[in-house]
Design a protein around this motif. Structure first.
Motif, mmCIF file in Angstrom:
data_model
loop_
_atom_site.group_PDB
_atom_site.id
_atom_site.type_symbol
_atom_site.label_atom_id
_atom_site.label_comp_id
_atom_site.label_asym_id
_atom_site.label_seq_id
_atom_site.Cartn_x
_atom_site.Cartn_y
_atom_site.Cartn_z
ATOM 1 N N LYS A 373 1.084 -1.605 0.109
ATOM 2 C CA LYS A 373 -0.143 0.223 -0.142
ATOM 3 C C LYS A 373 0.940 1.605 -0.035
ATOM 4 C CE LYS A 373 -3.789 2.819 0.279
ATOM 5 N NZ LYS A 373 -3.256 3.689 0.410
ATOM 6 N N ARG A 374 1.778 1.965 0.938
ATOM 7 C CA ARG A 374 3.127 2.459 1.021
ATOM 8 C C ARG A 374 3.172 2.739 -0.840
ATOM 9 N NH1 ARG A 374 8.167 3.472 1.218
ATOM 10 N NH2 ARG A 374 8.442 1.994 0.399
ATOM 11 N N ASP A 377 0.444 4.133 -3.004
ATOM 12 C CA ASP A 377 0.368 5.247 -2.478
ATOM 13 C C ASP A 377 1.358 6.434 -2.928
ATOM 14 O OD1 ASP A 377 -1.890 4.759 -1.182
ATOM 15 O OD2 ASP A 377 -1.157 4.860 0.977
ATOM 16 N N THR A 380 0.647 6.402 -7.371
ATOM 17 C CA THR A 380 -0.529 7.174 -6.920
ATOM 18 C C THR A 380 0.063 8.437 -7.430
ATOM 19 O OG1 THR A 380 -1.763 5.166 -5.724
ATOM 20 C CG2 THR A 380 -2.726 7.759 -6.781
ATOM 21 N N SER A 381 0.312 8.789 -6.529
ATOM 22 C CA SER A 381 0.916 9.995 -6.401
ATOM 23 C C SER A 381 1.588 10.735 -7.127
ATOM 24 C CB SER A 381 1.726 10.638 -4.877
ATOM 25 O OG SER A 381 1.618 10.061 -4.004
#
Length: 644
Positions: A373-374, A377, A380-381
């Motif tokens: 997930k990290r 994320d 995604t950024s």
């Protein structure tokens, strides 16, 4: 986490793994690490001291946690103020300069550490070594120096097939007419020394082919002479797995002037967009993020081999990255929903044992899911920031025209209208407002490059009008003058050899923004749905064309345009004659640009190496340059040439 050191054993051309292995041995005081069973060398606690260059060598390979696992409690710059720690050994990793040697001598004389393990890269000259020995003898502390080792690690490896010599001053010194003979010779020696380190790390003695334009020939001759002298006096430096392979690799040295367009064009792959738009450096990018209460803060992200998504997608087109980020986020949410649902229902007594096992399995999965997930994320950024810039700057229009100019295709009436709009920052309409001043300047330089290669492309006065518009808008046109100076220097060195026109290319960003406007600004997943048909460019560049022809080794037109040196026999044949040379294809090549390079050119070469050839499916290409620069930095490099 760093990749396992055994990775180099599977691929003799895995440069990053081989450099990591060498640095790990250095940090472990030249002893083997303990294996998984605990058998072997156990790291003592130690201090690592380096200069800024060697820090950049290590930082893409070993993070703080990796250094800690190797027993490094502190890692400090040589020039920083350091306190005495008299009961631990210190590993020094430095460039062999007079200033560094004086500081080392002062540290030893001051008893800063228990013992000193001195490692110099590429190697410490004998006069400097004697001066260091004299100072420690005079202070009666020579016994504190446990060892002095010549390391050949003067390069930064960012991927298994990507390296930079990290020499920002070398190419300007080689180009500038104001450089003295001693400055040019020092720059040539620096570049040749860095390449020598790469070859020692790989354990390979290649056949050298070099462009007869610009400084590439001087570097090749210097490197060839050094390899020849080394092989006559001492061959143990070249005893790696690559040296044991059946065929020697090709080392192709090309001058940056052979393909200036690669430094000006906007990228299409994930890594080239990160480099161009986000300033990727040493596998790290920084983004400005909003914080609660207003304002912003910079946040850094590391992109390296332990990131499976980056490793898989660094060469992917943007639409693929956007789509896969969304798909993996959905997979993560599904996995978390299943974990949550597992404990929602009340359990019967007989199911308690199974539920306990399921709970233990869930707990074991959580750290892995959290790490996934990290990373998601983070990507995604990055993708969101890239999308914002692509949309705000209308990079689809710029890229489509750049491809047309670099392919040599005729400009249609629509192309000319779009070109005029993009180069006129004061023009009307949303299309004309797209792009930054830097985007427009890059496009103008590609227009100038097209004119120099194909005179008559533009009607008389049209290109000058483009320049006048940008100048009137306050644009700094010194990079344009610098480009013309660069091309004139290359022309004076050797007239360019005629090459066949490249094949037509697919368009990566063509229509991207129109798709984005149709799907709306609803996030990465919506954009991905509209970009599934977008493909990266397949256009052959001058460099990829030369690499393919010389690796095939079939006597193509490029044969006569590139000089030849065989360091094993000291054979130099600048005319390119085939007498006495093998005619088999090369299975591996090191392509080195004497001058700046970028991630776009690296990805282009990587994709080219995957295509079938007479060398078979095992063809490998390693790409390097004097330094990695994005377009903004390259424009800054061109500006001083305007006044030369």
């Amino acid at each position: 986490m760093a990749p396992p050191l055994s990775a180099a054993a599977d691929n003799p051309w895995a440069l990053r793994s081989r450099q990591l292995s060498a640095i790990s041995r250095m940090i472990n005081l030249d002893r083997e690490e303990a294996d998984a069973s605990g058998v072997g060398w156990h790291d003592p606690w130690k201090v690592l001291v380096y200069d800024s260059f060697c820090r950049d060598v290590i930082s893409p390979l070993l993070k703080v946690g990796d250094l800690r696992k190797r027993g490094v409690t502190l890692h400090l710059l040589l020039d920083a103020e350091r306190e005495q720690i008299a009961d631990v050994p210190a590993v020094y990793f430095l460039r062999p300069t007079a200033a560094n040697a004086r500081r080392v001598a002062a540290d030893v004389a001051g008893g800063l550490y228990e013992s000193f393990h001195l490692n110099f890269t590429p190697s410490i000259p004998r006069p400097l070594l004697e001066a260091l020995a004299a100072e420690t003898l005079e202070a009666e502390v020579v016994s504190h120096v446990s060892r002095v080792v010549d390391q050949y690690l003067s390069f930064v490896s960012l991927e298994e097939d990507l390296f930079s010599l990290q020499l920002p001053r070398a190419y300007p010194a080689l180009l500038s007419p104001k450089s003295t003979d001693s400055e040019v010779e020092a720059a040539v020696d620096e570049v040749a020394s860095g390449l020598f380190s790469v070859l020692v790390t790989l354990g390979a003695v290649p056949v050298l082919r070099f462009s007869r334009r610009g400084p590439a020939q001087a570097v090749a001759e210097k490197l060839g002479a050094r390899l020849h002298a080394q092989l006559r006096s001492h061959t143990s430096l070249f005893s790696g797995a690559a040296a044991a392979s059946l065929q020697r690799p090709l080392l192709l040295l090309v001058d940056r002037s052979e393909d200036v367009g690669a430094m000006l064009q906007h990228g299409w792959s994930y890594s080239s967009l990160a480099h161009d738009l986000l300033g990727l450096r040493l596998n790290r990018v920084s983004l400005s993020e909003a914080v609660d209460g207003g304002g912003s803060r910079a946040r850094s992200y590391d992109l390296h081999e332990s990131d499976a998504f980056w490793t898989e997608h660094m060469g992917s087109a943007f639409h693929v990255v956007a789509s896969d980020v969304d798909e993996r986020l959905q997979q993560y949410r599904k996995a978390m929903d299943e974990i949550s649902a597992g404990g929602a229902a009340p359990l019967e007594a007989e199911a308690l044992g199974n539920a306990t096992k399921a709970l233990q399995s869930t707990i074991a999965q959580l750290p892995e899911l959290q790490e996934k997930k990290r990373l998601l994320d983070m990507h995604t950024s990055l993708a969101t920031e890239m999308l914002g810039q692509i949309k705000a700057r209308s990079l689809d229009s710029f890229y489509a025209l750049e491809e047309t100019l670099l392919e040599g295709r005729a400009l249609s009436a629509d192309d000319r209208q779009t070109l005029s709009q993009l180069l006129d920052p004061t023009g009307g309409g949303a299309e004309a407002q797209g792009g930054t001043a830097e985007d427009r300047l890059r496009l103008l330089l590609l227009v100038a490059l097209r004119r120099s290669l194909q005179p008559g492309t533009f009607p008389p006065g049209e290109a000058e009008q483009f320049e006048s518009r940008l100048a009137a808008a306050g644009a700094d046109l010194r990079p344009l003058q610098g480009l013309r100076r660069l091309l004139s220097l290359a022309e004076a060195a050797a007239p360019p050899t005629a090459t066949p026109p490249p094949p037509p290319a697919a368009n990566t960003f063509g229509g991207l923004m129109s798709l984005a406007r149709r799907v709306g600004d609803t996030g990465v997943s919506a954009l991905a749905a509209g970009l599934k048909t977008m493909l990266p460019s397949k256009r052959e560049t001058p460099v990829t064309r030369a690499v393919g022809a010389l690796m095939d080794n079939k006597g193509a037109a490029e044969e006569g345009a590139y000089g030849y040196i065989d360091p094993k026999i000291g054979d130099t044949d600048g005319a390119g004659a085939a007498t006495g040379r093998g005619r088999g294809p090369y299975g591996a090549a090191i392509v080195f640009v004497v001058g700046p390079g970028n991630h776009l050119e690296h990805m282009t070469l990587r994709e080219r190496s995957k295509q079938p050839s007479s060398a078979g499916p095992a063809r490998r290409v390693v790409y390097g340059c004097t330094e990695l620069l994005n377009a903004e930095a390259f424009l800054s490099l061109l500006s001083p040439l305007a006044a030369a």
